[in-house]
Enzyme design. Structure first.
Site, PDB file in Angstrom:
ATOM      1  N   HIS A 177     -13.384   8.088 -40.108  1.00  0.00           N
ATOM      2  CA  HIS A 177     -14.273   7.912 -40.683  1.00  0.00           C
ATOM      3  C   HIS A 177     -15.840   7.228 -40.192  1.00  0.00           C
ATOM      4  CE1 HIS A 177     -10.963   4.749 -43.722  1.00  0.00           C
ATOM      5  NE2 HIS A 177     -11.356   6.230 -43.937  1.00  0.00           N
TER       6      HIS A 177
ATOM      7  N   TYR B 134     -16.183  -4.822 -46.109  1.00  0.00           N
ATOM      8  CA  TYR B 134     -16.260  -5.760 -45.506  1.00  0.00           C
ATOM      9  C   TYR B 134     -17.341  -6.481 -46.301  1.00  0.00           C
ATOM     10  CZ  TYR B 134     -13.727  -4.347 -40.612  1.00  0.00           C
ATOM     11  OH  TYR B 134     -13.564  -3.341 -40.272  1.00  0.00           O
TER      12      TYR B 134
ATOM     13  N   PRO C 236     -10.304 -10.242 -35.834  1.00  0.00           N
ATOM     14  CA  PRO C 236      -9.953  -8.978 -35.962  1.00  0.00           C
ATOM     15  C   PRO C 236     -10.443  -8.103 -37.109  1.00  0.00           C
ATOM     16  CG  PRO C 236      -8.017 -10.264 -37.166  1.00  0.00           C
ATOM     17  CD  PRO C 236      -9.065 -11.053 -35.821  1.00  0.00           C
TER      18      PRO C 236
ATOM     19  N   LYS D 244     -11.186  -5.342 -33.624  1.00  0.00           N
ATOM     20  CA  LYS D 244     -10.960  -3.898 -31.242  1.00  0.00           C
ATOM     21  C   LYS D 244      -9.919  -4.774 -30.776  1.00  0.00           C
ATOM     22  CE  LYS D 244     -14.964  -2.970 -31.774  1.00  0.00           C
ATOM     23  NZ  LYS D 244     -14.935  -1.266 -32.053  1.00  0.00           N
TER      24      LYS D 244
ATOM     25  N   TYR E 147     -19.421  -0.973 -32.976  1.00  0.00           N
ATOM     26  CA  TYR E 147     -18.000  -0.925 -34.335  1.00  0.00           C
ATOM     27  C   TYR E 147     -16.847   0.738 -33.562  1.00  0.00           C
ATOM     28  CZ  TYR E 147     -15.456  -0.993 -38.346  1.00  0.00           C
ATOM     29  OH  TYR E 147     -13.883  -1.001 -39.558  1.00  0.00           O
TER      30      TYR E 147
HETATM   31  P1  FAS Z   1       1.119  -7.394 -28.363  1.00  0.00           P
HETATM   32  O1  FAS Z   1       1.275  -8.306 -28.565  1.00  0.00           O
HETATM   33  O2  FAS Z   1       1.086  -5.874 -29.181  1.00  0.00           O
HETATM   34  O3  FAS Z   1       2.307  -6.692 -27.239  1.00  0.00           O
HETATM   35  C1  FAS Z   1       3.338  -7.806 -26.337  1.00  0.00           C
HETATM   36  C2  FAS Z   1       4.711  -7.175 -26.484  1.00  0.00           C
HETATM   37  O4  FAS Z   1       5.013  -7.977 -25.629  1.00  0.00           O
HETATM   38  C3  FAS Z   1       5.474  -7.248 -28.119  1.00  0.00           C
HETATM   39  O5  FAS Z   1       6.270  -6.305 -28.435  1.00  0.00           O
HETATM   40  C4  FAS Z   1       5.940  -9.299 -27.307  1.00  0.00           C
HETATM   41  O6  FAS Z   1       7.423  -8.914 -28.060  1.00  0.00           O
HETATM   42  C5  FAS Z   1       6.538  -8.726 -26.061  1.00  0.00           C
HETATM   43  N1  FAS Z   1       7.057 -10.186 -25.138  1.00  0.00           N
HETATM   44  C6  FAS Z   1       5.910 -11.434 -25.439  1.00  0.00           C
HETATM   45  N2  FAS Z   1       6.475 -11.862 -24.081  1.00  0.00           N
HETATM   46  C7  FAS Z   1       7.269 -11.201 -23.782  1.00  0.00           C
HETATM   47  C8  FAS Z   1       8.545 -11.610 -22.444  1.00  0.00           C
HETATM   48  N3  FAS Z   1       8.120 -12.880 -22.314  1.00  0.00           N
HETATM   49  N4  FAS Z   1       9.260 -10.333 -22.039  1.00  0.00           N
HETATM   50  C9  FAS Z   1       9.458  -9.648 -22.242  1.00  0.00           C
HETATM   51  N5  FAS Z   1       8.743  -9.347 -23.301  1.00  0.00           N
HETATM   52  C10 FAS Z   1       7.916 -10.149 -24.437  1.00  0.00           C
HETATM   53  N6  FAS Z   1      -5.696  -6.031 -33.693  1.00  0.00           N
HETATM   54  C11 FAS Z   1      -7.088  -5.212 -34.672  1.00  0.00           C
HETATM   55  O7  FAS Z   1      -7.467  -4.496 -33.842  1.00  0.00           O
HETATM   56  N7  FAS Z   1      -7.177  -5.190 -36.113  1.00  0.00           N
HETATM   57  C12 FAS Z   1      -6.215  -5.774 -36.537  1.00  0.00           C
HETATM   58  O8  FAS Z   1      -6.376  -5.671 -37.851  1.00  0.00           O
HETATM   59  C13 FAS Z   1      -5.770  -6.876 -36.004  1.00  0.00           C
HETATM   60  N8  FAS Z   1      -4.186  -7.474 -36.296  1.00  0.00           N
HETATM   61  C14 FAS Z   1      -4.148  -8.240 -36.121  1.00  0.00           C
HETATM   62  C15 FAS Z   1      -2.383  -9.406 -37.189  1.00  0.00           C
HETATM   63  C16 FAS Z   1      -1.509  -9.757 -35.720  1.00  0.00           C
HETATM   64  C17 FAS Z   1      -0.520 -10.971 -36.650  1.00  0.00           C
HETATM   65  C18 FAS Z   1      -1.771 -10.138 -34.285  1.00  0.00           C
HETATM   66  C19 FAS Z   1      -0.414 -11.642 -33.946  1.00  0.00           C
HETATM   67  C20 FAS Z   1      -2.403  -9.396 -33.548  1.00  0.00           C
HETATM   68  C21 FAS Z   1      -3.372  -8.241 -34.681  1.00  0.00           C
HETATM   69  N9  FAS Z   1      -4.375  -7.718 -33.685  1.00  0.00           N
HETATM   70  C22 FAS Z   1      -5.118  -6.899 -34.760  1.00  0.00           C
HETATM   71  C23 FAS Z   1      -4.675  -7.122 -32.646  1.00  0.00           C
HETATM   72  C24 FAS Z   1      -3.203  -6.414 -32.093  1.00  0.00           C
HETATM   73  O9  FAS Z   1      -3.189  -5.353 -33.011  1.00  0.00           O
HETATM   74  C25 FAS Z   1      -3.570  -6.540 -30.610  1.00  0.00           C
HETATM   75  O10 FAS Z   1      -4.166  -6.192 -30.329  1.00  0.00           O
HETATM   76  C26 FAS Z   1      -2.097  -5.356 -29.758  1.00  0.00           C
HETATM   77  O11 FAS Z   1      -1.154  -5.705 -30.997  1.00  0.00           O
HETATM   78  C27 FAS Z   1      -2.448  -5.976 -28.897  1.00  0.00           C
HETATM   79  O12 FAS Z   1      -1.275  -5.102 -28.002  1.00  0.00           O
HETATM   80  P2  FAS Z   1      -0.425  -5.385 -26.288  1.00  0.00           P
HETATM   81  O13 FAS Z   1      -1.999  -5.944 -25.328  1.00  0.00           O
HETATM   82  O14 FAS Z   1      -0.521  -4.367 -26.451  1.00  0.00           O
HETATM   83  O15 FAS Z   1       0.117  -7.223 -26.905  1.00  0.00           O
HETATM   84  C1  PHB Z   2      -6.612  -2.926 -41.214  1.00  0.00           C
HETATM   85  O1  PHB Z   2      -6.150  -1.920 -41.298  1.00  0.00           O
HETATM   86  O2  PHB Z   2      -5.546  -3.922 -40.700  1.00  0.00           O
HETATM   87  C2  PHB Z   2      -8.093  -3.174 -40.389  1.00  0.00           C
HETATM   88  C3  PHB Z   2      -8.992  -2.599 -40.742  1.00  0.00           C
HETATM   89  C4  PHB Z   2     -10.515  -3.161 -40.137  1.00  0.00           C
HETATM   90  C5  PHB Z   2     -10.545  -4.387 -39.752  1.00  0.00           C
HETATM   91  C6  PHB Z   2      -9.212  -5.377 -39.686  1.00  0.00           C
HETATM   92  C7  PHB Z   2      -8.164  -4.473 -39.329  1.00  0.00           C
HETATM   93  O3  PHB Z   2     -11.666  -5.034 -38.922  1.00  0.00           O
END
Ligand code: FAS
Ligand code: PHB
Length: 387
Positions: free
Chosen positions: A72, A199, A291, A295, A382
């Site tokens: 994009h 957005y 989100p 980032k 961005y």
């Molecule tokens: P993660 O949380 O992905 O991974 C951590 C891992 O550690 C998990 O698999 C967990 O099961 C494991 N873990 C936890 N405790 C443990 C323990 N005690 N022992 C062993 N394993 C353990 N980011 C965006 O950029 N855009 C979005 O739209 C967006 N939406 C999101 C929606 C939600 C509901 C959440 C929670 C996050 C969202 N994020 C979004 C952020 C997300 O994408 C994170 O930035 C990304 O998953 C970060 O990756 P990790 O640091 O690997 O953490």
């Molecule tokens: C998504 O597609 O999940 C998404 C895209 C842009 C954002 C947040 C989430 O800023």
């Protein structure tokens, strides 16, 4: 067993770190408390910064992304029933890639499998021991206790993990802002609202129209974080989303059954330092961003990139990288935290806004529409700041 680096958490940061270190001949093990299916079932991020795309390509992880992802060059910002495009490729020469976190994680698992990587799922009661002396990690699996002796521990276990909590309270500093709303997200097998993201700032609240592919759309609306999910029937969601998007987009919107629906809380959170003795924090274990700026996943990638570079240099006899990891990672984390806070504040309605606050946001969006300088500032952040 003994490895050079014990990685706690099998999400994007843990798997990427393990993959990059493996390619440099550094032995790791990943301890993940959930099943692989559970990790892959989480619907999260959708937009990859150019730096993330380049990092994945550099490490042999870009093939399916380049086939199935969607580059994009811009995004739409909408307010008062009309939108305008911020053409970040024209302004910065960089693009983003729409390619879901689920797919990135799936590609990472495939790479670890191909390399015979050690990824332990359903590792229970993971515990960090003696990070300041002789670091080791214990865990329970299939009823048996296991011990991993290691040189370093990488806490890639997300916001709710154990790694950050291992750092003594008199060492760890945290900063947090919890936003007074959440994001209600829906995934649907429908044609996306537009070719690029939208957005929208609306008096009823924020809305975002995103996608995963030509027949898979991802939508979000600002909603009370404690709303019961069953209040939001598909019909209620689509009606509210249409109210908040520009009417020409709303009228053409293809709706359909939700295949995933969830409410995520929004917070800005940063923990410092990101290293304590032989323990490093990576990704969501150290920081959370709302989100809005897309980032979260991208910061997890930059942390994993910095730490892998540092550890590879360490095993080559140079400790400058591991000594500088925390400051280097945090410098980028704080800038991304600022951008995510700015964009969230601009595009959402807060209880304390009042008429003046709402008008200030409308004026800033008007200014953004008419100023190439303002759009360039938004675009640089961005698409992702340099590593
Ligand atoms: P993660 O949380 O992905 O991974 C951590 C891992 O550690 C998990 O698999 C967990 O099961 C494991 N873990 C936890 N405790 C443990 C323990 N005690 N022992 C062993 N394993 C353990 N980011 C965006 O950029 N855009 C979005 O739209 C967006 N939406 C999101 C929606 C939600 C509901 C959440 C929670 C996050 C969202 N994020 C979004 C952020 C997300 O994408 C994170 O930035 C990304 O998953 C970060 O990756 P990790 O640091 O690997 O953490
Ligand atoms: C998504 O597609 O999940 C998404 C895209 C842009 C954002 C947040 C989430 O800023």
């Amino acid at each position: 067993m003994r490895v050079q680096v014990c990685i706690i958490g099998g999400g994007p940061s843990g798997l990427l770190l393990s993959h990059i270190l493996h390619r440099a001949g550094i032995e790791t093990i990943v301890l993940e408390r959930q099943t692989r299916d559970y990790v892959l079932s989480r619907i999260r991020a959708g937009v990859l910064e150019q730096g993330t795309v380049e990092t994945l390509r550099e490490h042999g992880l870009g093939d399916r992304m380049d086939r199935e992802g969607f580059p994009h060059g811009g995004t739409y910002v909408a307010a008062r029933n009309r939108g305008f495009r911020v053409g970040f490729e024209a302004l910065t020469g960089k693009r983003v890639m729409v390619y879901g976190q689920t797919e990135v994680t799936s590609d990472l698992y495939a790479a670890r499998d191909a390399a015979g990587g050690a990824v332990v799922h359903e590792a229970e009661h993971v515990a960090i021991h003696d990070a300041g002396g002789t670091p080791h990690v214990t865990y329970r699996k299939d009823g048996a206790e296991h011990r991993v002796d290691c040189d370093w521990i990488a806490g890639c276990d997300g916001f709710h993990g154990i790694s950050r909590k291992t750092i003594p309270k008199d060492v760890l500093r945290t900063v947090e802002r919890v936003y007074p709303f959440g994001w209600l997200g829906v995934l649907s097998r429908t044609k996306p609202a537009d070719d690029e993201l939208i957005y929208a700032n609306h008096a009823r609240g924020f809305a975002l129209a995103s996608m995963r592919n030509e027949r898979l759309s991802r939508y979000y609306i600002q909603a009370p974080v404690d709303d019961p999910l069953d209040k939001w029937t598909d019909e209620a969601f689509w009606d509210e989303l249409r109210r908040r998007l520009p009417s020409d987009v709303a009228e053409a919107l293809e709706t359909g059954p939700s295949i995933e629906k969830s409410i995520a809380p929004l917070r800005s959170f940063v923990a410092e330092p990101m290293r304590w003795n032989r323990l490093f924090l990576v990704g969501d274990a150290a920081h959370i961003v709302p989100p809005t700026g897309a980032k979260g996943l991208n910061l997890a990638v930059s942390d994993a990139r910095y730490l892998s570079e540092a550890l590879i240099a360490h095993y080559g006899g140079d400790d400058a990288g591991i000594d500088g990891y925390s400051d280097r990672a945090l410098a980028r984390v704080w800038k991304a935290t600022r951008f995510s806070w700015w964009f969230t504040t601009l595009m959402h309605r807060f209880p304390e806004d009042g008429t003046f606050g709402a008008r200030m946001k409308e004026a800033e969006i008007d200014y953004l529409e008419g100023s190439e300088a303002a759009q360039t500032v938004m675009a640089e952040n961005y698409v992702g700041l340099p590593f």
